[in-house]
Design a protein around this motif. Structure first.
Motif, PDB file in Angstrom:
ATOM      1  N   LYS A 211       0.838  -1.202   0.000  1.00  7.57           N
ATOM      2  CA  LYS A 211       0.000   0.000   0.000  1.00  7.57           C
ATOM      3  C   LYS A 211       0.870   1.249   0.000  1.00  7.57           C
ATOM      4  O   LYS A 211       1.967   1.241   0.549  1.00  7.57           O
ATOM      5  CB  LYS A 211      -0.897  -0.002   1.232  1.00  7.57           C
ATOM      6  N   PHE A 213       1.297   5.202   1.136  1.00 10.81           N
ATOM      7  CA  PHE A 213       0.837   6.163   2.146  1.00 10.81           C
ATOM      8  C   PHE A 213       1.451   7.526   1.898  1.00 10.81           C
ATOM      9  O   PHE A 213       2.623   7.614   1.551  1.00 10.81           O
ATOM     10  CB  PHE A 213       1.245   5.685   3.544  1.00 10.81           C
ATOM     11  N   MET A 215       0.390  10.038  -0.211  1.00  6.66           N
ATOM     12  CA  MET A 215       0.475  10.367  -1.632  1.00  6.66           C
ATOM     13  C   MET A 215       0.188  11.843  -1.867  1.00  6.66           C
ATOM     14  O   MET A 215      -0.126  12.587  -0.960  1.00  6.66           O
ATOM     15  CB  MET A 215      -0.523   9.507  -2.396  1.00  6.66           C
ATOM     16  N   MET A 216       0.307  12.196  -3.114  1.00  7.47           N
ATOM     17  CA  MET A 216       0.043  13.580  -3.482  1.00  7.47           C
ATOM     18  C   MET A 216      -1.398  13.674  -3.990  1.00  7.47           C
ATOM     19  O   MET A 216      -1.814  12.855  -4.793  1.00  7.47           O
ATOM     20  CB  MET A 216       1.018  13.946  -4.593  1.00  7.47           C
TER      21      MET A 216
ATOM     22  N   GLU B  66       8.939  11.229  -5.683  1.00  8.80           N
ATOM     23  CA  GLU B  66       7.684  11.103  -4.926  1.00  8.80           C
ATOM     24  C   GLU B  66       6.512  11.669  -5.726  1.00  8.80           C
ATOM     25  O   GLU B  66       5.461  11.044  -5.867  1.00  8.80           O
ATOM     26  CB  GLU B  66       7.840  11.833  -3.584  1.00  8.80           C
ATOM     27  N   VAL B  67       6.720  12.846  -6.259  1.00 12.12           N
ATOM     28  CA  VAL B  67       5.630  13.559  -6.914  1.00 12.12           C
ATOM     29  C   VAL B  67       5.150  12.841  -8.182  1.00 12.12           C
ATOM     30  O   VAL B  67       3.959  12.780  -8.463  1.00 12.12           O
ATOM     31  CB  VAL B  67       6.079  15.009  -7.211  1.00 12.12           C
ATOM     32  N   SER B  70       3.066   9.218  -7.276  1.00 17.32           N
ATOM     33  CA  SER B  70       2.042   8.999  -6.242  1.00 17.32           C
ATOM     34  C   SER B  70       0.842   9.919  -6.342  1.00 17.32           C
ATOM     35  O   SER B  70       0.273  10.292  -5.328  1.00 17.32           O
ATOM     36  CB  SER B  70       2.678   9.148  -4.860  1.00 17.32           C
ATOM     37  N   VAL B  71       0.467  10.315  -7.531  1.00 18.66           N
ATOM     38  CA  VAL B  71      -0.679  11.226  -7.613  1.00 18.66           C
ATOM     39  C   VAL B  71      -1.971  10.432  -7.371  1.00 18.66           C
ATOM     40  O   VAL B  71      -2.350   9.591  -8.183  1.00 18.66           O
ATOM     41  CB  VAL B  71      -0.730  11.973  -8.952  1.00 18.66           C
ATOM     42  N   TYR B  72      -2.584  10.700  -6.220  1.00 24.19           N
ATOM     43  CA  TYR B  72      -3.802  10.008  -5.821  1.00 24.19           C
ATOM     44  C   TYR B  72      -4.866  10.108  -6.923  1.00 24.19           C
ATOM     45  O   TYR B  72      -5.009  11.167  -7.506  1.00 24.19           O
ATOM     46  CB  TYR B  72      -4.320  10.648  -4.524  1.00 24.19           C
ATOM     47  N   PRO B  73      -5.587   9.073  -7.223  1.00 28.44           N
ATOM     48  CA  PRO B  73      -5.637   7.754  -6.573  1.00 28.44           C
ATOM     49  C   PRO B  73      -4.755   6.700  -7.240  1.00 28.44           C
ATOM     50  O   PRO B  73      -5.012   5.506  -7.089  1.00 28.44           O
ATOM     51  CB  PRO B  73      -7.112   7.383  -6.731  1.00 28.44           C
ATOM     52  N   GLU B  74      -3.751   7.100  -7.946  1.00 29.31           N
ATOM     53  CA  GLU B  74      -2.884   6.113  -8.589  1.00 29.31           C
ATOM     54  C   GLU B  74      -1.543   6.058  -7.888  1.00 29.31           C
ATOM     55  O   GLU B  74      -1.056   7.064  -7.388  1.00 29.31           O
ATOM     56  CB  GLU B  74      -2.678   6.479 -10.065  1.00 29.31           C
ATOM     57  N   THR B  75      -0.930   4.874  -7.896  1.00 31.96           N
ATOM     58  CA  THR B  75       0.417   4.760  -7.346  1.00 31.96           C
ATOM     59  C   THR B  75       1.245   3.897  -8.287  1.00 31.96           C
ATOM     60  O   THR B  75       0.721   2.969  -8.909  1.00 31.96           O
ATOM     61  CB  THR B  75       0.410   4.147  -5.935  1.00 31.96           C
ATOM     62  N   TRP B  77       3.880   2.347  -7.163  1.00 28.05           N
ATOM     63  CA  TRP B  77       4.677   1.488  -6.290  1.00 28.05           C
ATOM     64  C   TRP B  77       4.019   0.139  -6.095  1.00 28.05           C
ATOM     65  O   TRP B  77       2.902   0.053  -5.595  1.00 28.05           O
ATOM     66  CB  TRP B  77       4.928   2.183  -4.953  1.00 28.05           C
ATOM     67  N   TRP B  81       4.980   1.584   0.365  1.00 27.17           N
ATOM     68  CA  TRP B  81       5.630   2.871   0.124  1.00 27.17           C
ATOM     69  C   TRP B  81       5.018   3.937   1.017  1.00 27.17           C
ATOM     70  O   TRP B  81       3.795   3.955   1.203  1.00 27.17           O
ATOM     71  CB  TRP B  81       5.432   3.249  -1.348  1.00 27.17           C
ATOM     72  N   HIS B  83       5.414   8.258   2.020  1.00 27.90           N
ATOM     73  CA  HIS B  83       6.039   9.575   1.930  1.00 27.90           C
ATOM     74  C   HIS B  83       5.493  10.403   3.079  1.00 27.90           C
ATOM     75  O   HIS B  83       4.292  10.394   3.336  1.00 27.90           O
ATOM     76  CB  HIS B  83       5.679  10.232   0.594  1.00 27.90           C
TER      77      HIS B  83
END
Ligand code: TPP
Lengths: 395, 325
Positions: A211, A213, A215-216, B66-67, B70-75, B77, B81, B83
């Protein structure tokens, strides 16, 4: 009626800091990451002692700063572990950025805040400037009036935070509570262990299914998270009440959002946070003998703000004397008074409000001071006024 | 653990990565993230994740990596993970690691998982150095990776403590007086190694076998380890996106970025560059140094060359002094 005491309790004569350290130890904490700052230092030292002697089951990490203390707590909480820290003043300010991360990530944890003034000028004594700077960081904020209450609220804090996935700060006045010894009725290790249990399952960094955690979130989604947080802290009222009730059955110690003293028939009610409520209560009898119907309401919770309970308690009063131990520079009223006035407005009630900034940087507040203020507030005056009060002398 | 035991453990498991067949096939970083074409840091991340023999837990500092992942709702990773912020990934990791220890002791976790930190040069050399130093001193088991693109790229190419002398950034522009950045690059390896951690190494995305071998070595140690990975940024350094690996390669071949490791206190150059290419070969294929090749910045160019030589000599001196120690 005598309530049956279900568990054995030990009367100990300890300071508030010691009481808090014991509460963390007994709550079967997995990780303590902390950095020393007066007047919290003793908490950290005690926990280190416990760890050194094999009396603490968790890991004690002496980090290199408060920012890292809160960061490490966040890391620990992300694994699903139970974490605890303590700080004060500059330390809390240094953590500020991370306070939002902890609540935004919806991480349960408990932090004791040994309330202390902020510099400049440098001052190590008690007021509430530190926690008021963190007021809007999304933490549940509880206030203790004495060492035993600090002990109890730390233990309750774990259950509350794990029930609603929000961090809890337990505030105790620096020195007044942290460094003076009082009698604390400590529960047994077993009773506390059974009460707190183990943290319930939740999404963690160690789950089989990976998962992400922290996120942006872009403008299309960010606000939903914030709304969720607001709903969660509003909804925490029920959880806090339930935990307090259950704890009350165990310890016979009843808490709640407010503590009202002779408020039912009072004309002037002093509203306060923290340890000086006891001083104010002690002044009520003498004030009443002067013909002024005085009462005191102190708040056990500050966030979520117990507006309904507070208004109910001061229903009959014509004047509210709201005592702030911090300053909201340039505002119309200081933090507590702003909240009280917002509550009044929402309920469509108008009363005279006297907002007093007092006790800053540890300045004394005596029974005589309370009487003087009751006397002042009982006289007719404008609907709202705000001033600094320098007391600390006897009449 | 004694330093000897640490060294033996590291050497025993130092399995040199010789071919792609030794590498984890299952992707740990999904395609479809939002990085620029030719992003050096993302190449570093993918290589490091694939080198690990186990799925690591990743802690990521704020920054480009990071940017873009990880743009919600997609990852992007496919491993756990987290941040939290820009400056504190070492501190967050300290908490993760310590909490895992407690959970193992309670029998709620079968064993500790490897934790890999990805932080940029800004998050490592500058704002994150306190948390990094604290975590190294306390000995938390983690592999801390600094992907070095030699500036703050996420905020738009500002200088960092890793930006080389003479390089252009938006906060170290060249002009009538300034030659670009006026200060030297911080010796992060020296700082990190001074903590006496079991393993620290430099690596470059252009030398992937060397990099992956170092990842495996680092992960074999029961303690904090550090990898300083050269990861060019075409946006910030001003070169064509197809040249990322070439630029990294030239940095190594000109001795601009030496590949070495510090294991149990011993320095060892892992890629001896006996005949270095002229530094101009590295400077001229990117925009951030191009001004140094103009006559009015000759002095600055000489200074940079001197710094590169000094750095190479220093590392060689360290290697000679610690050999067989
Ligand atoms: C306390 C704080 N200050 C500033 C920033 C703004 N900020 C975000 S990323 C970044 C630069 C990151 O640079 P680096 O670590 O080199 O990583 P890169 O962007 O190059 O991947 C900055 C300055 C921040 N997020 N937090």
């Amino acid at each position: 009626m005598e309530v049956q005491q279900r568990v054995e309790m030990k009367k100990v004569f300890i300071t508030g800091d010691d009481a808090v350290a014991h509460a963390a130890r007994q709550s079967r904490v997995d990780l303590v990451a902390a950095y020393p700052i007066t007047p919290q230092t003793v908490i950290v030292e005690r926990i280190a002692d416990f760890a050194a002697n094999g009396e603490f089951e968790g890991e004690f990490v002496a980090v290199e700063s408060e920012h890292s203390a809160m960061s490490a707590c966040i890391g620990g909480a992300l694994t699903g572990a139970r974490v605890f820290t303590a700080t004060a003043s500059q330390g809390l300010a240094f953590m500020h950025e991370m306070l939002y991360a902890a609540s935004g990530l919806r991480l349960p944890m408990v932090m004791a805040v040994a309330n202390r003034a902020l510099n400049s000028p440098l001052n190590i004594h008690n007021d509430h400037s530190d926690i008021m700077g963190s007021r809007d960081s999304g933490w549940i904020l509880l206030f203790a009036e004495n060492a035993e209450e600090a002990y109890d609220r730390v233990i309750q804090g774990f259950r509350i935070s794990e029930a609603v996935n929000l961090p809890v700060a337990v505030n105790l006045d620096g020195f007044t509570l942290t460094h003076s010894a009082e009698v604390v009725n400590m529960l047994s290790d077993e009773a506390v262990g059974a009460f707190v249990g183990r943290p319930p399952r939740r999404n963690t960094l160690l789950d089989k299914e990976p998962k992400s955690f922290g996120m942006m979130a872009l403008p299309d989604t960010y606000q939903f998270f914030k709304e969720d947080q607001q709903r969660a802290i509003e909804g925490s009222r029920q959880a806090i009440l339930a935990v307090e009730r259950e704890y009350g059955e165990l310890s016979n110690r009843k808490y709640g959002p407010i503590k009202a003293f002779r408020a039912e028939d009072a004309d002037v009610v002093m509203i306060m946070l923290g340890s000086y409520a006891g001083t104010a209560r002690a002044a009520v009898e003498a004030t009443r003998s002067e013909g002024i119907r005085a009462g005191v309401v102190s708040l056990g919770w500050y966030r979520p703000f117990p507006a309904d309970e507070l208004l109910r308690a001061v229903e009959g009063a014509s004047t509210l004397l709201v005592m702030d131990r911090s300053v909201s520079y340039g505002a119309i009223a200081h933090p507590l008074a702003s909240d009280v006035m917002a509550a009044l407005y929402r309920a469509g009630i108008r009363k005279r409000v006297v907002n007093v900034a007092y006790g800053l940087g540890g300045r004394w507040f005596t029974e005589d001071d309370a009487r003087r203020l009751f006397r002042y507030a009982s006289k007719p005056g404008p609907d709202f006024e705000s001033f600094f009060y320098y007391g600390g002398e006897s009449e | 653990m004694s330093s000897d035991a640490v060294r033996q453990q590291g050497e025993a498991s130092s399995a040199q990565v010789r071919s792609l067949f030794e590498v984890e096939r299952r992707e740990r970083l999904a395609p479809g993230h939002r990085a620029c074409a030719g992003c050096g840091p993302m190449i570093a991340v993918r290589q490091i994740l694939q080198a690990s023999q186990e799925d690591p837990v990743v802690v990521n500092a704020t920054g480009c990596v990071e940017v873009v992942t990880s743009v919600y709702p997609e990852t992007a990773w496919l491993v756990p993970w987290a941040h939290v912020a820009f400056e504190n990934s070492a501190a967050v990791t300290s908490g993760v690691e310590a909490a895992m220890k407690a959970l193992v002791r309670r029998g709620e976790l079968d064993k500790e998982r490897p934790v890999v930190v990805f932080a940029g040069d800004g998050g490592t050399f500058d704002i994150g150095i306190q948390a990094l130093s604290g975590a190294l001193e306390r000995g938390h088991r983690m592999l801390y990776v600094c992907y070095d693109n030699e500036a703050y790229m996420n905020t738009g190419i500002q200088r960092s403590g890793a930006t080389p002398y003479g390089a252009w950034t938006t906060t170290s522009p060249y002009g009538k007086i300034w030659p670009g950045k006026r200060e030297r690059k911080k010796d992060i390896m020296g700082i990190v190694a001074a903590h006496g951690i079991p393993y620290a190494a430099t690596a470059s995305i252009s030398h992937w076998k060397d990099l992956m071998t170092k990842v495996r070595k680092a992960l074999s140690y029961d303690g904090p380890t550090f990898l300083h990975v050269y990861a060019p940024c075409n946006r910030g350094w001003r070169f064509d996106p197809s040249l990322t690996v070439e630029v990294a390669k030239r940095a190594v071949e000109t001795r601009f970025f030496p590949l070495y490791e510090v294991e149990g206190g011993r320095y060892r150059i892992t890629l001896p560059v006996t005949k270095p290419r002229p530094l101009e070969d590295f400077l001229s294929i990117q925009g951030r140094f191009r001004h140094l090749l103009l006559p009015q910045y000759r002095e600055a160019l000489e200074t940079l060359k001197r710094m590169v030589d000094e750095q190479w000599e220093r590392i060689n001196r360290m290697a000679a002094a610690t050999a067989g120690s």
